[in-house]
Design an enzyme around this catalytic site. Structure first.
Site, PDB file in Angstrom:
ATOM      1  N   GLY A   1     -42.068 -36.462 -15.382  1.00 37.03           N
ATOM      2  CA  GLY A   1     -40.794 -36.749 -14.709  1.00 37.03           C
ATOM      3  C   GLY A   1     -40.438 -35.700 -13.672  1.00 37.03           C
ATOM      4  O   GLY A   1     -39.982 -36.026 -12.572  1.00 37.03           O
ATOM      5  N   CYS A   2     -40.646 -34.448 -14.015  1.00 33.85           N
ATOM      6  CA  CYS A   2     -40.318 -33.359 -13.093  1.00 33.85           C
ATOM      7  C   CYS A   2     -41.227 -33.374 -11.871  1.00 33.85           C
ATOM      8  O   CYS A   2     -40.798 -33.065 -10.764  1.00 33.85           O
ATOM      9  CB  CYS A   2     -40.389 -32.018 -13.818  1.00 33.85           C
ATOM     10  SG  CYS A   2     -39.209 -31.911 -15.191  1.00 33.85           S
ATOM     11  N   THR A   3     -42.484 -33.752 -12.073  1.00 32.20           N
ATOM     12  CA  THR A   3     -43.419 -33.871 -10.954  1.00 32.20           C
ATOM     13  C   THR A   3     -42.972 -34.988 -10.019  1.00 32.20           C
ATOM     14  O   THR A   3     -42.934 -34.809  -8.796  1.00 32.20           O
ATOM     15  CB  THR A   3     -44.850 -34.120 -11.464  1.00 32.20           C
ATOM     16  OG1 THR A   3     -45.249 -33.005 -12.273  1.00 32.20           O
ATOM     17  CG2 THR A   3     -45.823 -34.313 -10.317  1.00 32.20           C
TER      18      THR A   3
ATOM     19  N   ALA B   1     -39.865 -33.784  -8.068  1.00 34.09           N
ATOM     20  CA  ALA B   1     -40.201 -32.777  -7.060  1.00 34.09           C
ATOM     21  C   ALA B   1     -40.957 -33.410  -5.885  1.00 34.09           C
ATOM     22  O   ALA B   1     -40.727 -33.061  -4.723  1.00 34.09           O
ATOM     23  CB  ALA B   1     -41.024 -31.654  -7.683  1.00 34.09           C
TER      24      ALA B   1
END
Length: 155
Positions: free
Chosen positions: A46-48, A51
């Site tokens: 999710g963070c990838t 970003a």
């Protein structure tokens, strides 16, 4: 649980190391609009996605006068690996002490798979040129958040 920020609040200043170990502070961005987003961990799915979405829209956001700073509890070395692996252009800073996250209301109790846990609350705070909070969003979704943000900001 840390207090959530409201529009009109002064955005807490911070000085945190970026992926290269250089200090990034909100005070250095005075006179610019800043999107400060908080995410749990570099190199997670999710963070990838989030970003990469910010990176893909960085030029559009910059043209509209916005700087983007991503904050996670990661150390600079991990942020550098994340940036290089994903070819990220967004500024990433680490807050291992979680003091900045707490000041922004982005660390505390949250629901994860039906359980209450303490951790990073995926959040986005829009800071105006004067250093005041324009908008504070908590428990945002990683996927589709940047597109919604662009729509909400009328960019």
């Amino acid at each position: 649980m840390s207090e959530r920020l409201q529009p009109g609040d002064a955005a807490p200043d911070f000085s945190l190391p970026d992926a290269d170990g250089n200090t990034v502070s909100l005070a250095d961005r005075k006179g610019r609009k800043v999107i400060v987003y908080f995410y749990p961990a570099a190199s997670t799915p999710g963070c990838t996605k989030q970003a990469c979405d910010f990176t893909d829209n960085l030029e559009l956001l910059a043209t509209a006068g916005y700087d983007v700073i991503g904050v996670s509890p990661d150390k600079p070395e991990k942020l550098a690996r994340f940036r290089d692996k994903e070819n990220l252009k967004v500024t990433l800073v680490g807050d291992p002490s979680k003091e900045t996250m707490e000041a922004y209301g982005a660390f505390g109790e949250k629901k994860l798979y039906g359980k209450t846990v303490t951790g990073v609350i995926r959040s986005t705070v829009i800071v105006g040129e004067d250093g005041a909070v324009r908008q504070a969003m908590y428990n945002v979704k990683a996927t589709g958040h940047v597109a919604k943000l662009i729509k909400d900001l009328k960019i």
